[in-house]
Design an enzyme around this catalytic site. Structure first.
Site, PDB file in Angstrom:
ATOM      1  N   TYR A  47       0.849  -1.206   0.000  1.00  0.00           N
ATOM      2  CA  TYR A  47       0.000   0.000   0.000  1.00  0.00           C
ATOM      3  C   TYR A  47       0.887   1.261   0.000  1.00  0.00           C
ATOM      4  O   TYR A  47       0.500   2.307  -0.511  1.00  0.00           O
ATOM      5  CB  TYR A  47      -0.988  -0.019   1.171  1.00  0.00           C
ATOM      6  CG  TYR A  47      -2.174   0.906   0.974  1.00  0.00           C
ATOM      7  CD1 TYR A  47      -3.044   0.737  -0.104  1.00  0.00           C
ATOM      8  CD2 TYR A  47      -2.417   1.957   1.856  1.00  0.00           C
ATOM      9  CE1 TYR A  47      -4.122   1.589  -0.292  1.00  0.00           C
ATOM     10  CE2 TYR A  47      -3.498   2.811   1.675  1.00  0.00           C
ATOM     11  CZ  TYR A  47      -4.348   2.615   0.606  1.00  0.00           C
ATOM     12  OH  TYR A  47      -5.416   3.467   0.418  1.00  0.00           O
ATOM     13  N   LYS A  94      -2.995   8.363   3.089  1.00  0.00           N
ATOM     14  CA  LYS A  94      -4.196   8.171   3.924  1.00  0.00           C
ATOM     15  C   LYS A  94      -3.953   8.650   5.355  1.00  0.00           C
ATOM     16  O   LYS A  94      -4.881   9.145   6.006  1.00  0.00           O
ATOM     17  CB  LYS A  94      -4.640   6.706   3.911  1.00  0.00           C
ATOM     18  CG  LYS A  94      -5.183   6.212   2.559  1.00  0.00           C
ATOM     19  CD  LYS A  94      -6.389   7.004   2.053  1.00  0.00           C
ATOM     20  CE  LYS A  94      -7.092   6.281   0.895  1.00  0.00           C
ATOM     21  NZ  LYS A  94      -8.129   7.134   0.261  1.00  0.00           N
TER      22      LYS A  94
HETATM   23  P1  NAD Z   1     -12.743   3.945  -7.919  1.00  0.00           P
HETATM   24  O1  NAD Z   1     -11.661   3.726  -8.915  1.00  0.00           O
HETATM   25  O2  NAD Z   1     -14.113   3.571  -8.301  1.00  0.00           O
HETATM   26  O3  NAD Z   1     -12.737   5.456  -7.421  1.00  0.00           O
HETATM   27  C1  NAD Z   1     -11.568   6.240  -7.359  1.00  0.00           C
HETATM   28  C2  NAD Z   1     -11.934   7.563  -7.985  1.00  0.00           C
HETATM   29  O4  NAD Z   1     -10.862   8.497  -7.865  1.00  0.00           O
HETATM   30  C3  NAD Z   1     -12.265   7.444  -9.488  1.00  0.00           C
HETATM   31  O5  NAD Z   1     -13.551   7.914  -9.725  1.00  0.00           O
HETATM   32  C4  NAD Z   1     -11.221   8.341 -10.137  1.00  0.00           C
HETATM   33  O6  NAD Z   1     -11.734   8.996 -11.271  1.00  0.00           O
HETATM   34  C5  NAD Z   1     -10.956   9.317  -9.005  1.00  0.00           C
HETATM   35  N1  NAD Z   1      -9.733  10.096  -9.208  1.00  0.00           N
HETATM   36  C6  NAD Z   1      -8.448   9.662  -9.335  1.00  0.00           C
HETATM   37  N2  NAD Z   1      -7.621  10.709  -9.559  1.00  0.00           N
HETATM   38  C7  NAD Z   1      -8.408  11.835  -9.573  1.00  0.00           C
HETATM   39  C8  NAD Z   1      -8.161  13.226  -9.772  1.00  0.00           C
HETATM   40  N3  NAD Z   1      -6.924  13.697 -10.012  1.00  0.00           N
HETATM   41  N4  NAD Z   1      -9.205  14.085  -9.716  1.00  0.00           N
HETATM   42  C9  NAD Z   1     -10.459  13.641  -9.498  1.00  0.00           C
HETATM   43  N5  NAD Z   1     -10.769  12.340  -9.306  1.00  0.00           N
HETATM   44  C10 NAD Z   1      -9.738  11.443  -9.346  1.00  0.00           C
HETATM   45  O7  NAD Z   1     -12.259   3.136  -6.602  1.00  0.00           O
HETATM   46  P2  NAD Z   1     -12.849   3.104  -5.120  1.00  0.00           P
HETATM   47  O8  NAD Z   1     -12.249   1.884  -4.523  1.00  0.00           O
HETATM   48  O9  NAD Z   1     -14.310   3.304  -5.141  1.00  0.00           O
HETATM   49  O10 NAD Z   1     -12.125   4.370  -4.433  1.00  0.00           O
HETATM   50  C11 NAD Z   1     -12.824   5.424  -3.797  1.00  0.00           C
HETATM   51  C12 NAD Z   1     -12.130   5.796  -2.491  1.00  0.00           C
HETATM   52  O11 NAD Z   1     -12.270   4.706  -1.575  1.00  0.00           O
HETATM   53  C13 NAD Z   1     -10.640   6.077  -2.597  1.00  0.00           C
HETATM   54  O12 NAD Z   1     -10.307   7.143  -1.727  1.00  0.00           O
HETATM   55  C14 NAD Z   1     -10.019   4.794  -2.062  1.00  0.00           C
HETATM   56  O13 NAD Z   1      -8.731   5.012  -1.520  1.00  0.00           O
HETATM   57  C15 NAD Z   1     -11.019   4.458  -0.990  1.00  0.00           C
HETATM   58  N6  NAD Z   1     -10.979   3.075  -0.485  1.00  0.00           N
HETATM   59  C16 NAD Z   1     -11.068   2.025  -1.352  1.00  0.00           C
HETATM   60  C17 NAD Z   1     -11.036   0.717  -0.854  1.00  0.00           C
HETATM   61  C18 NAD Z   1     -11.086  -0.473  -1.782  1.00  0.00           C
HETATM   62  O14 NAD Z   1     -10.661  -1.565  -1.364  1.00  0.00           O
HETATM   63  N7  NAD Z   1     -11.612  -0.357  -2.979  1.00  0.00           N
HETATM   64  C19 NAD Z   1     -10.928   0.508   0.535  1.00  0.00           C
HETATM   65  C20 NAD Z   1     -10.870   1.620   1.380  1.00  0.00           C
HETATM   66  C21 NAD Z   1     -10.891   2.902   0.863  1.00  0.00           C
HETATM   67  O1  0WE Z   2      -7.006   3.078  -1.780  1.00  0.00           O
HETATM   68  C1  0WE Z   2      -6.968   2.032  -2.394  1.00  0.00           C
HETATM   69  C2  0WE Z   2      -6.441   1.954  -3.811  1.00  0.00           C
HETATM   70  C3  0WE Z   2      -5.965   3.280  -4.302  1.00  0.00           C
HETATM   71  C4  0WE Z   2      -5.215   3.272  -5.606  1.00  0.00           C
HETATM   72  C5  0WE Z   2      -5.236   2.237  -6.528  1.00  0.00           C
HETATM   73  C6  0WE Z   2      -4.543   2.360  -7.725  1.00  0.00           C
HETATM   74  C7  0WE Z   2      -4.493   1.255  -8.747  1.00  0.00           C
HETATM   75  C8  0WE Z   2      -4.213   1.762 -10.144  1.00  0.00           C
HETATM   76  C9  0WE Z   2      -4.466   4.383  -5.886  1.00  0.00           C
HETATM   77  N1  0WE Z   2      -3.782   4.516  -7.037  1.00  0.00           N
HETATM   78  C10 0WE Z   2      -3.807   3.536  -7.959  1.00  0.00           C
HETATM   79  N2  0WE Z   2      -3.111   3.709  -9.103  1.00  0.00           N
HETATM   80  C11 0WE Z   2      -3.222   2.880 -10.182  1.00  0.00           C
HETATM   81  O2  0WE Z   2      -2.550   3.071 -11.220  1.00  0.00           O
HETATM   82  N3  0WE Z   2      -7.413   0.894  -1.760  1.00  0.00           N
HETATM   83  C12 0WE Z   2      -7.742   0.973  -0.361  1.00  0.00           C
HETATM   84  C13 0WE Z   2      -7.496  -0.426  -2.415  1.00  0.00           C
HETATM   85  C14 0WE Z   2      -6.249  -1.167  -2.083  1.00  0.00           C
HETATM   86  O3  0WE Z   2      -5.098  -0.948  -2.730  1.00  0.00           O
HETATM   87  C15 0WE Z   2      -4.122  -1.758  -2.163  1.00  0.00           C
HETATM   88  C16 0WE Z   2      -4.681  -2.507  -1.122  1.00  0.00           C
HETATM   89  C17 0WE Z   2      -6.055  -2.128  -1.062  1.00  0.00           C
HETATM   90  C18 0WE Z   2      -7.066  -2.632  -0.093  1.00  0.00           C
HETATM   91  C19 0WE Z   2      -2.779  -1.880  -2.472  1.00  0.00           C
HETATM   92  C20 0WE Z   2      -2.005  -2.774  -1.736  1.00  0.00           C
HETATM   93  C21 0WE Z   2      -2.562  -3.502  -0.705  1.00  0.00           C
HETATM   94  C22 0WE Z   2      -3.923  -3.398  -0.392  1.00  0.00           C
END
Ligand code: NAD
Ligand code: 0WE
Length: 255
Positions: A155, A162
């Site tokens: 991560y 974060k």
């Molecule tokens: P997602 O890809 O659906 O959403 C991520 C969003 O970030 C996308 O809509 C993308 O367009 C937007 N984004 C990236 N760069 C940007 C920029 N420069 N300007 C505006 N928008 C931008 O994935 P998600 O998992 O729904 O992520 C949403 C949030 O939830 C993130 O903050 C992520 O860290 C957090 N999160 C995700 C998980 C997981 O496991 N998926 C767990 C905990 C927290």
């Molecule tokens: O916040 C996230 C993912 C955020 C994310 C994911 C990507 C993939 C594609 C940010 N930047 C990028 N850039 C890319 O090019 N999560 C909480 C999901 C996530 O990501 C991990 C996790 C989990 C959970 C990465 C390593 C280990 C666990």
């Protein structure tokens, strides 16, 4: 009883129907809220517009959160159309894919700055634009992950971003409390979304979370949506500066 009847707000971070932002949007709509959406670029606009319109949204605007002019334009448009707003959802994160693979000490200055700019500073700038047009009792919610407080393998720089995001939540909450505006984060367990699809071995991470969580299952976008609804509604009027875990108890279990 409609928890969000008469409340209006904007959701940043919708990419597609797997996005956490989509789970949140559906819950807010069902509770009676009026929603505006932003999209990152034209490619995503094609997915975001139909989803937003299906929930009756009329305000759908471009916004790259590192672009100060676009951010200002979003809130100027919200003020023009609505006057005041009641809530903001920040569900945006990004780091260079290579920085989630390489050893953490190999993170470049540029990669570090990019991840913190998009994933953490954007909450600060968004709040700066939102606060002047927010009604008293307004609420802001962002999305975080356990990697902020534990070293989760791979991560990396996102964990540092974060941590900055969560600290920003506490400082913003302290600043805006006297106006009755609340700021909180939801720390979600791993969910298969677009952002997660770029992560190596994500399936394995999902199955570990599934096994170790007391609930013995993953959490859903819908469940993150329900907790967000609580934090944005008047059910949580004394809750601010908090990191609210929606991870099935994973973070509280040694395994
Ligand atoms: P997602 O890809 O659906 O959403 C991520 C969003 O970030 C996308 O809509 C993308 O367009 C937007 N984004 C990236 N760069 C940007 C920029 N420069 N300007 C505006 N928008 C931008 O994935 P998600 O998992 O729904 O992520 C949403 C949030 O939830 C993130 O903050 C992520 O860290 C957090 N999160 C995700 C998980 C997981 O496991 N998926 C767990 C905990 C927290
Ligand atoms: O916040 C996230 C993912 C955020 C994310 C994911 C990507 C993939 C594609 C940010 N930047 C990028 N850039 C890319 O090019 N999560 C909480 C999901 C996530 O990501 C991990 C996790 C989990 C959970 C990465 C390593 C280990 C666990």
């Amino acid at each position: 009883m409609s928890l969000m009847a008469g409340k209006r707000g904007v959701i940043f971070g919708l990419a597609n129907d797997k996005s956490i932002a989509w789970g949140i949007a559906q819950q807010l709509k069902e509770a009676g809220a009026e929603l505006a959406f932003t999209f990152l670029n034209e490619a995503l606009e094609k997915r975001v517009r139909p989803l937003a319109e299906s929930l009756g949204s009329k305000i759908i605007l471009p916004c790259d959160v590192v672009n100060e002019d676009q951010l200002a334009a979003v809130f100027a448009e919200l003020e023009k159309q609505w006057g005041k707003i009641d809530f903001v959802v920040h569900a945006v994160a990004f780091a260079n894919r290579e920085d989630l693979k390489k050893p953490f000490s190999q993170t470049s200055r540029e990669g570090f700055q990019l991840a913190l700019d998009i994933s953490a500073y954007s909450l600060v700038s968004m709040t700066r634009y939102a606060a002047p047009i927010m009604n008293d009792g307004g609420s802001i919610v962002t999305m975080t992950y356990l990697g902020s407080v534990r070293s989760v393998p791979q991560y990396n720089v996102m964990g540092v971003a974060k941590a900055a995001l969560e600290a920003s939540v506490r400082y913003l909450a302290a600043e805006l409390g006297e106006r009755g505006i609340r700021v909180n984060a939801i720390s979600a367990g791993p969910i298969k979304t677009l952002a997660a699809s770029g992560i190596a071995n994500f399936k394995e991470k999902l199955s570990i979370a599934e096994e170790r969580s007391p609930l013995k299952r993953l959490v859903t976008q819908d469940e993150v949506g329900k907790s967000t609804l609580y934090l944005l509604s008047d059910l949580s009027t004394a809750v601010t500066g908090e990191i609210h875990y929606v991870d099935g108890g994973f973070s509280n279990n040694a395994g």
